[in-house]
Design an enzyme around this catalytic site. Structure first.
Site, PDB file in Angstrom:
ATOM      1  N   LEU A 166       0.783  -1.185   0.179  1.00  0.00           N
ATOM      2  CA  LEU A 166       0.062  -0.060   0.154  1.00  0.00           C
ATOM      3  C   LEU A 166       0.954   1.246   0.057  1.00  0.00           C
ATOM      4  O   LEU A 166       0.677   2.270  -0.659  1.00  0.00           O
ATOM      5  CB  LEU A 166      -0.936   0.041   1.208  1.00  0.00           C
ATOM      6  N   LYS A 198      -0.113  11.563  18.196  1.00  0.00           N
ATOM      7  CA  LYS A 198       0.220  10.207  18.485  1.00  0.00           C
ATOM      8  C   LYS A 198      -1.192   9.550  19.274  1.00  0.00           C
ATOM      9  O   LYS A 198      -1.979  10.192  19.815  1.00  0.00           O
ATOM     10  CB  LYS A 198       1.068  10.200  19.738  1.00  0.00           C
ATOM     11  N   ILE A 225      16.997  19.262  11.587  1.00  0.00           N
ATOM     12  CA  ILE A 225      16.758  18.303  12.922  1.00  0.00           C
ATOM     13  C   ILE A 225      17.857  17.294  12.783  1.00  0.00           C
ATOM     14  O   ILE A 225      17.989  16.229  13.629  1.00  0.00           O
ATOM     15  CB  ILE A 225      15.388  18.017  13.029  1.00  0.00           C
ATOM     16  N   GLU A 242      22.527  11.983   8.015  1.00  0.00           N
ATOM     17  CA  GLU A 242      22.067  10.482   8.327  1.00  0.00           C
ATOM     18  C   GLU A 242      21.877   9.838   7.197  1.00  0.00           C
ATOM     19  O   GLU A 242      21.071   9.017   7.357  1.00  0.00           O
ATOM     20  CB  GLU A 242      20.803  10.788   9.323  1.00  0.00           C
ATOM     21  N   ARG A 278       3.439   5.267   6.244  1.00  0.00           N
ATOM     22  CA  ARG A 278       5.014   5.184   6.568  1.00  0.00           C
ATOM     23  C   ARG A 278       5.008   4.217   7.805  1.00  0.00           C
ATOM     24  O   ARG A 278       4.286   4.076   8.640  1.00  0.00           O
ATOM     25  CB  ARG A 278       5.536   6.499   7.047  1.00  0.00           C
ATOM     26  N   ASP A 320      18.273  12.904  20.334  1.00  0.00           N
ATOM     27  CA  ASP A 320      16.966  12.925  20.130  1.00  0.00           C
ATOM     28  C   ASP A 320      16.212  12.084  21.043  1.00  0.00           C
ATOM     29  O   ASP A 320      16.328  10.875  21.036  1.00  0.00           O
ATOM     30  CB  ASP A 320      16.486  12.313  18.830  1.00  0.00           C
ATOM     31  N   GLU A 356       8.316  19.784  17.433  1.00  0.00           N
ATOM     32  CA  GLU A 356       7.423  19.930  16.216  1.00  0.00           C
ATOM     33  C   GLU A 356       6.315  21.142  16.852  1.00  0.00           C
ATOM     34  O   GLU A 356       5.812  20.800  18.287  1.00  0.00           O
ATOM     35  CB  GLU A 356       6.458  18.758  16.169  1.00  0.00           C
ATOM     36  N   HIS A 387       5.887  16.960   7.510  1.00  0.00           N
ATOM     37  CA  HIS A 387       5.295  15.748   7.083  1.00  0.00           C
ATOM     38  C   HIS A 387       4.679  16.012   5.700  1.00  0.00           C
ATOM     39  O   HIS A 387       4.005  15.018   5.357  1.00  0.00           O
ATOM     40  CB  HIS A 387       4.296  15.295   8.114  1.00  0.00           C
ATOM     41  N   CYS A 429      11.071  18.719  12.026  1.00  0.00           N
ATOM     42  CA  CYS A 429      11.464  17.319  12.220  1.00  0.00           C
ATOM     43  C   CYS A 429      12.581  17.122  11.122  1.00  0.00           C
ATOM     44  O   CYS A 429      12.958  18.041  10.378  1.00  0.00           O
ATOM     45  CB  CYS A 429      10.282  16.291  12.278  1.00  0.00           C
TER      46      CYS A 429
HETATM   47  N1  GLN Z   1      17.341  13.238  13.761  1.00  0.00           N
HETATM   48  C1  GLN Z   1      16.267  12.695  13.350  1.00  0.00           C
HETATM   49  C2  GLN Z   1      16.243  12.931  11.960  1.00  0.00           C
HETATM   50  O1  GLN Z   1      16.434  14.232  11.529  1.00  0.00           O
HETATM   51  C3  GLN Z   1      15.000  12.937  14.307  1.00  0.00           C
HETATM   52  C4  GLN Z   1      13.987  12.209  13.593  1.00  0.00           C
HETATM   53  C5  GLN Z   1      12.749  12.309  14.452  1.00  0.00           C
HETATM   54  O2  GLN Z   1      12.569  13.150  15.411  1.00  0.00           O
HETATM   55  N2  GLN Z   1      11.722  11.365  14.134  1.00  0.00           N
HETATM   56  O3  GLN Z   1      15.804  12.265  10.978  1.00  0.00           O
HETATM   57 ZN    ZN Z   2      11.109  14.670  15.152  1.00  0.00          ZN
END
Ligand code: GLN
Ligand code: ZN
Length: 756
Positions: A17, A114, A432, A485, A516, A600, A667, A696, A728
């Protein structure tokens, strides 16, 4: 005894999906193609469930994005701005879920939050006094018919009226009471329609009942259901609760005219005693949630059967159920080819839980299940597990001292020293951590995992990516840089894979938001670090720039909360073990010249008990110290950042401040800036970067939009404490939109500097 589940994973065993939806968003496939993938997934689900012998099979637990959103749309709770786009039903739905930017207009997505104490996120529907609640959707009916055409009788599932009204966001001065009558009508219409289709059972999910409830809540719930249950017709109603017990409303609940009530015997600490001391009506069925819907360990039949026997002996008509939807577990162990039987025999994913339900049913029908080989086999599992004890680790945890939790000098002193050290401009800009995980990045990682390229090639590729990323950030003009990352699949799995005591899976995906997924690793035994995990990447990235490079780690609470935890030791014990491992990494980064380190704690709030009275004693009293343990050994000039997703921590601000980080980013863009008031009220000392735009969604925020968010922030936050950043990590975004957004972000910060 019959068996039931509350819901099943829906993204497809191989995330079909997700891939189809993403193709649809990229205009690579049509809406019909997407619908047919969805239909195929539902068909597989129903067939699997039917073949497993399950008695109560859910439908409408499928969703293109989220079930709360589905229920809102079913009842026409659709803000005008989305209707005004004039899109198809499906695209209007997606516009609510992810925002829309195109020929028809430019609107932001609904807020996302959440889902109770899980890592799943639901969409927060909006309502105001102009909203006309009525049954306008057809999804549950269509899916019911679809299943029936396959020869499967199902119980359609929607969010219950009370939980829906509690979770909605009221955008004017209206409130839940104002909508009680129209929502009762709408649910009655819903049941009439189900009745006309020949539906036998329908499930209403009311997880909100496991919170602390006020008298007004109880009154509202009672009013709603007295109304809804008045509808005539033959559909039987299961009122389903999960994620805790219903201690505040047990008697009112059992007095109402439901045909069945679903209670959670796993997370509901008082469920058994509630049933025992208050009794359970003989004319109702108890759907007993005894198979854990969240964890992946095999069910302990001895415990479960003794609970079921007790219910049976009290004359309660019982159905064996899961504790919550299986949405929160991966599909099946069948796709795990690397873990040996020694390990997998201890696990049950969603599909395996269906076998557990079938076995429990079989055993519960025997006069003496103790003599059954199935029972013996299950009992043996709990006697021993290989490779899970590490005496050294246990000793280190037992030797943690009180002052290991305190960083010195204290915050104000450090803040001064750090301002001197870094000489950053006002409103420093940063991100982030992650940068877009483009196709080539994922390919490189997969190729390396499959052994198609050498480690050298793998590292080389990532180093190039890091170099590009550093260059891009310098061009954009960001102040504090990140390495991007690229080596990380996921912020927890990456560490899990390197920590001793962890097991990882290949396909054990669990949905996080939309389609996701995350792949939580499994904490198998005592956890420790065997070697530095991130130092080489960070040191390389720092070597490319004069600007400060943030080291990037995941905190112990988040690692724990996004892993499948052990059930044989406490989560506090596991978290302290992880905290010591991350502490070693922090000190290694510092030793190697990394001056800013972000740890984090994206999921800090996740395991916060749903009942306020338990917050500190059961959670924060060890979770916050676990974070402090990670950074208490650093030098005063080393700047510790932390990041949290979702700003819903208005109510635990003092605890967050107590993490004693130097800077926190979080956020804020999807929610109101309400949190800023609380920061001010609580004299929040930590410097803050409330996210200025929503990552997002693919939409690019304008300079003016970011600037106006910052202006608002400045009315509540001291200018020496405000950072500017997205809300984020950027890994799910594309490169073009990311560059454009970050340029606007830097521009907005510059404008602000000029004015201050
Ligand atoms: N450091 C992570 C990133 O930038 C933090 C991700 C998150 O907060 N979910 O992807
Ligand atoms: Zn985040």
């Amino acid at each position: 005894m019959k068996t039931s589940i509350i819901g099943y994973p829906r993204v497809g065993a191989l995330r079909e999906l997700k891939f189809a939806t993403e193709k649809y968003f990229r205009n690579e496939i049509s809406a019909e193609d997407l619908q047919s993938t969805a239909k195929e997934i539902r068909k597989t689900q129903w067939t699997t469930l039917k073949n497993s012998g399950l008695d109560f099979i859910p439908s409408n637990d499928f969703s293109f994005y989220d079930n709360v959103l589905d229920t809102a749309v079913l009842f026409n709770i659709i803000p005008q701005r989305y209707k005004d786009l004039g899109l198809s039903n499906l695209d209007t739905y997606f516009a609510m879920a992810r925002g829309y930017q195109g020929e028809s207009g430019d609107v932001k997505a609904l807020a996302m939050k959440k889902w109770f104490n899980t890592n799943y996120h639901y969409m927060v529907p909006e309502i105001d006094s102009n909203t006309e609640i009525s049954l306008t959707g057809t999804k549950p009916f269509d899916e019911y018919k679809e299943a029936l055409d396959l020869g499967v009788q199902t119980k359609p599932v929607i969010t219950g009226a009370f939980t829906l009204l509690k979770l909605l966001r009221y955008t004017d001065n209206s409130n839940a009471q104002n909508f009680a009558d129209s929502i009762i009508d709408a649910y009655c219409q819903y049941f009439n329609k189900l009745d006309s289709l020949g539906v036998q059972w329908a499930q209403l999910d009311e997880p909100y009942l496991v919170h602390d409830l006020t008298d007004a809540d109880i009154e509202l719930f009672t009013k709603l259901y007295k109304g809804i249950l008045q509808q005539e017709g033959n559909v039987k109603v299961i009122l389903q609760t999960y994620f805790g017990d219903v201690r505040d409303i047990y008697n009112q609940l059992t007095d109402l005219d439901f045909d069945a009530i679903g209670l959670d015997f796993i997370e509901g600490r008082q469920t058994s005693s509630l049933v025992e001391s208050n009794g359970f009506p003989k004319d109702k069925i108890l759907f007993a949630g005894v198979v854990n819907g969240k964890n992946i360990w095999r069910n302990n039949y001895k415990k479960t059967l003794s609970a079921l026997t007790q219910l049976k002996n009290s004359g309660i008509n019982t159905v064996i159920n899961t504790s919550c939807s299986l949405l929160h577990t991966p599909y099946t162990l069948k796709n795990e080819t690397k873990l040996t039987q020694e390990y997998t025999k201890h696990f049950a994913f969603a599909k395996e839980k269906l076998s557990e339900l079938a076995q429990l049913k079989e055993l519960s029908e025997l006069d003496s299940y103790e003599s059954s080989p199935i029972f013996a086999h299950n009992s043996a599992l709990f006697n021993e597990r290989v490779n899970c004890v590490d005496k050294e680790v246990q000793k280190r945890v037992s030797e943690i001292k009180e002052n290991d939790f305190t960083r010195l000098p204290e915050f104000a002193e450090r803040e001064k020293i750090q301002k001197e050290t870094f000489k950053l401009p006002l409103f420093p800009t940063t991100t982030i951590g992650s940068f877009p995980q483009t196709l080539d990045v994922k390919k490189n990682r997969t190729a390396f995992k499959k052994g198609e390229i050498s480690e050298k090639q793998y590292v080389e590729f990532n180093k190039n990516k890091i170099a590009e990323c550093v260059k891009l950030q310098e061009e954009i003009g960001l102040d504090v840089l990140v390495h991007g990352e690229y080596e990380r699949n996921d912020m927890v799995e990456y560490f899990g894979e390197q920590l001793k005591g962890y097991l990882f899976t290949e396909k054990a995906w669990v949905q996080s938001y939309g389609t996701r997924c995350v792949k939580p690793p499994i904490i198998w035994g005592d956890v420790s670090r065997t070697k530095p995990m991130t130092v080489d990447w960070s040191v390389y990235a720092q070597s490319l720039t004069k600007k400060p490079m943030k080291g990037m780690l995941t905190g112990p609470v988040t690692i724990l909360n996004w892993s499948f935890p052990r059930e044989d030791i406490s989560i506090k014990e596991s978290t302290y073990q992880i905290a010591l491992a991350i502490r070693d990494e922090v000190l290694d980064l510092e030793k190697n010249g990394i001056k800013i380190i972000q740890v984090d704690e994206a999921a800090l709030r996740e395991k916060l008990p749903l009942r306020k009275s338990d917050w500190y004693s059961e959670y924060l009293d060890w979770a916050i110290p676990a974070f402090r343990l990670v950074h208490s050994g650093t030098k005063p000039e080393t700047q510790i950042h932390t990041h949290m997703c979702y700003s819903e921590f208005t109510d635990i601000i003092p605890a967050i401040d107590n993490m004693d980080a130097d800077v926190i980013t979080f956020e804020a863009s999807r929610s109101d800036l309400l949190i800023l008031d609380s920061l001010k009220e609580n004299n929040f000392k930590t410097e803050v970067g409330p996210g200025v735009y929503d990552i997002h969604s693919p939409r690019v925020p304008s300079v003016a939009e970011i600037k106006s968010a910052l202006d608002k922030m400045l009315t509540k936050i001291d200018k020496t404490k405000l950072w500017v950043n997205p809300d984020c990590g950027l890994k799910t975004r594309g490169t073009a939109e990311t560059t454009a957004s970050l340029k606007n972000l830097v521009e907005a910060a510059k404008e602000l500097r000029n004015e201050n």
